[in-house]
Structure formats: structure tokens, C-alpha cells
Design an enzyme around this catalytic site. Sequence first.
Site, PDB file in Angstrom:
ATOM      1  N   PHE A 126       0.854  -1.185   0.000  1.00 57.91           N
ATOM      2  CA  PHE A 126       0.000   0.000   0.000  1.00 57.91           C
ATOM      3  C   PHE A 126       0.894   1.241   0.000  1.00 57.91           C
ATOM      4  O   PHE A 126       1.830   1.339   0.795  1.00 57.91           O
ATOM      5  CB  PHE A 126      -0.944   0.016   1.197  1.00 57.91           C
ATOM      6  N   ASP A 197       1.343  -4.325   8.774  1.00 57.37           N
ATOM      7  CA  ASP A 197       0.174  -3.488   8.530  1.00 57.37           C
ATOM      8  C   ASP A 197      -1.031  -4.435   8.450  1.00 57.37           C
ATOM      9  O   ASP A 197      -1.105  -5.288   7.554  1.00 57.37           O
ATOM     10  CB  ASP A 197       0.357  -2.695   7.223  1.00 57.37           C
ATOM     11  N   TYR A 222     -11.279   2.056  10.178  1.00 59.33           N
ATOM     12  CA  TYR A 222     -12.512   2.341   9.413  1.00 59.33           C
ATOM     13  C   TYR A 222     -12.877   1.264   8.400  1.00 59.33           C
ATOM     14  O   TYR A 222     -13.855   1.396   7.691  1.00 59.33           O
ATOM     15  CB  TYR A 222     -12.403   3.697   8.701  1.00 59.33           C
ATOM     16  N   LYS A 223     -12.088   0.190   8.319  1.00 60.64           N
ATOM     17  CA  LYS A 223     -12.381  -0.850   7.323  1.00 60.64           C
ATOM     18  C   LYS A 223     -13.237  -1.940   7.970  1.00 60.64           C
ATOM     19  O   LYS A 223     -14.391  -1.716   8.287  1.00 60.64           O
ATOM     20  CB  LYS A 223     -11.075  -1.398   6.758  1.00 60.64           C
ATOM     21  N   ARG A 371     -12.308  -4.173  -6.962  1.00 60.81           N
ATOM     22  CA  ARG A 371     -12.233  -4.860  -5.668  1.00 60.81           C
ATOM     23  C   ARG A 371     -13.636  -5.057  -5.118  1.00 60.81           C
ATOM     24  O   ARG A 371     -14.438  -4.122  -5.096  1.00 60.81           O
ATOM     25  CB  ARG A 371     -11.489  -4.008  -4.641  1.00 60.81           C
TER      26      ARG A 371
END
Length: 412
Positions: A126, A197, A222-223, A371
Amino acid sequence: MSRDRAALEALDREDPLRGFRQRFALPEGVLYLDGNSLGALPRAAMARLERTVVEEWGEGLITSWLAADWMEAPRRVGDKIAALIGAGPGEVIVADSTSVNVFKAVTAALSLRPERSVILSETGNFPTDLYMMQGIAAFSGGRVRAEAVAGDAVLGRLGEDVAVLLLTQVHYKTGAVHDMAEMTRAAHAAGALVVWDLSHSAGAIPVDLNGAGADFAVGCGYKFLNGGPGAPAYLFAAQRHHGAAVPVLSGWLGHAEPFAFEDGYRPADGIARFLCGTPPVLGMAALECGVDLMAEADMGALRDKSLRLGRIFMELMETHCGEFGFTLVSPREDARRGSQVSFAHPQGYGIMQALKERGVIGDFRAPDVLRFGLTPLYLRYADMLEAVLQIRAVCETRAWYDPRWKVRAAVT
Ligand SMILES: Cc1ncc(COP(=O)(O)O)c(C=O)c1O
């Protein structure tokens, strides 16, 4: 096995997690396959935010730092996240963004390996992870180098100069899972420390940081944790590192006695030293609701459902969309796949925009990846068929071809 609507609805009726869906406020007519990017809204968060704003902030004002326990929230919510990722109490703190926590964790790890100079990662990680290590290297004035090699070359690159290995456990684009225990063992054998991560792991797959002997970890709130837009992130530091790892972002709330207002920085004992500034109380309150909800779910059942949703989605894509030129980029093998399924397609951006107009929300990652996040707490097996039939309709009608989508939006 039959994948018609009736068979999928039968699976939904037997789903041990089916009760969780109603705990989320999901909009009518929307099929939400983007919980890996921004989780859905837990109903509990609406009431909690109202209370936090109206009573704690409005009436309690500054007394709420103690009376409403705002001050303890980073540790309290950290302990709850710890239970989801195989960490112990006092090893996780909620603070800042994941990017900032990458900085804090990597610099802490570097401080534990002063004789080594390389931060190693994989190409295609990422971007923020790569950018933060590049920033640290630039700031170091030549002492530290940032290096990224292909994922399958990482173990071979571990040498005497590598201080820190920075990896994302579940790849944000493909959903491919690294073997955390094996990579950590190899890094330690080479004398390096590891920062994981967990942004696409926590709440998505079983994570066992201490079982793997991990050193540091970071991740988004927040995921899959459903903490809300811009929710604070978290940082894990293994207890054995608490004494020696000295934070570079030495903010006042990570001080041993913030309210002594001393001129000199003295780090707090334990995980609190990784706090920096004032915690975002509203974001923390919402995050706690998402984490509490996740903590109620059985992780085994969650993983089983996530993998099954993925298998069904892939099979249905083959059956209904096989002729439209999609290339699977996620691992087919269960053990290597996180909680998403991604496909590459040359018209990926337009396809995703057309899908969103039809109420099927996933996302697009340049240059060509669609995705689809599979969140077992609020998705149903029958939703997989609905989504795939919409993808088919978009391809059949070439709805992806629209001048409006010639220019890409700021958020894809
Ligand atoms: C793997 C990974 N790390 C970090 C981030 C970014 O975190 P933040 O915006 O909280 O700094 C993301 C965002 O999608 C991500 O997928």
C-alpha cells in the site's frame, strides 16, 4: 453445488452470523461490497455519537475527559482491538492515522537496530507504507535507506543491513495473505524486526500477533472494524519492546506525566508512550461501537463465511461473466485469500461506476482492478448472485461505456 437463488437463500437461513446484519444501518437497495475500504454504520454508533456529542461534550464539557473516561479511550479501545489480533492487554493503543502509526512503529523499530540501515518492504505494498519509509529515509540524512523488492524476493533480501521489514499482511489490491509466522521467523533469524500493517486483516481474518512473535503492527479502524470515516487507527508494540523503543513523535500525551508540564520529554511506561497528541474523541466513540460489535462475532465462523462468500462469488463470476474478459487477481486457494475478491479488467473503472449507479458498491484500484470486499457481518450469500448478475448486465449492455467516466473521480 447449486448456486441458484434458492440454494443461496437456504445458506443464509442457516448462517450463524445472520443476526449481525440488522445491527447495521444499511441503505435500502444498496449492495455494499466495499466494507474493506469503509465499513458500514453500526446502529449502536448513532446513539453513541449522539450521547457523546449532546451529553458528554455539550453538558459535561471539559469535565468529560475524566467523567466520561475520554482520557482512557485510546487504551480501552486498544485493549479491545488487541483481543481481535492476538495481542495482550496493554499492547495496543488507538491513535492517529495508520500512516502516522507506520512512521511511529518503523522509527521505533529502527531505534532498536541502530547498527542496521535498511527498511525493507515489497513493491506494490500500500503506497502510504512505502511513502512513509521513503520519508523516514529522506529525513535520516543518509543513515537509513528504504528498499522495496518483489514479494517473493523479500526473504532472500533479508541480510545483515536490514533493520526493519514492513509488510502488509493482506494485500490491499489482490487480497493475498502473507504467512505472518513464517515471515516474522525469517526476519528474526536474520536479525531484523517486523512491522505488520493489519489494515485488511483485523476483523477480516484470524490474526495472532503474539503467536507469530510480531514486533510492531498498525492498522485502520474504518475498514473491517467498522469504526467510521476517518476513524483513528491503532498501533501494537510487543511488550518486550516497551522499555527500549523510544518514540520519535514524542508528543505530550506520550509523556510519563503529561500534566506535570515538564520541559523535557520522558516517555510513559508501556504502550502509552506511542500516544502523541489529544485523542479524537468522537471518532474513538464510533470506533468503539464497531470494535464491540466485531468482538461479539466468532472469528472461526467469520472466517468460514468470508471464505465461502469468496468461493461462491468466484464461481458465480465464472458461470455468469466468464465471457467478459475478467481476470481473477485474488488467490483462489482459501488459505492465501483475505476477505475480498478482485478482478482485473481493461474497462474496470467504467464497470465500477456503472455498478455503483445500479446500487452495487465496490471500488476500483488503478490501473485496472475491481475490488469486492466481502464482509461476513452484513453480507448474505444471496447478495453474491445479485452482484454478479448486475456485473453481467453492465457488461452485456456495455453500460461501462459512458463519456462521464472518461475523467476519473478524486476517489475511486
Ligand atoms: C494497507 C493499508 N495501509 C494504510 C492505509 C491508509 O491508512 P490511513 O489513511 O489511515 O493513514 C490503507 C488505506 O486504505 C491501507 O489499505
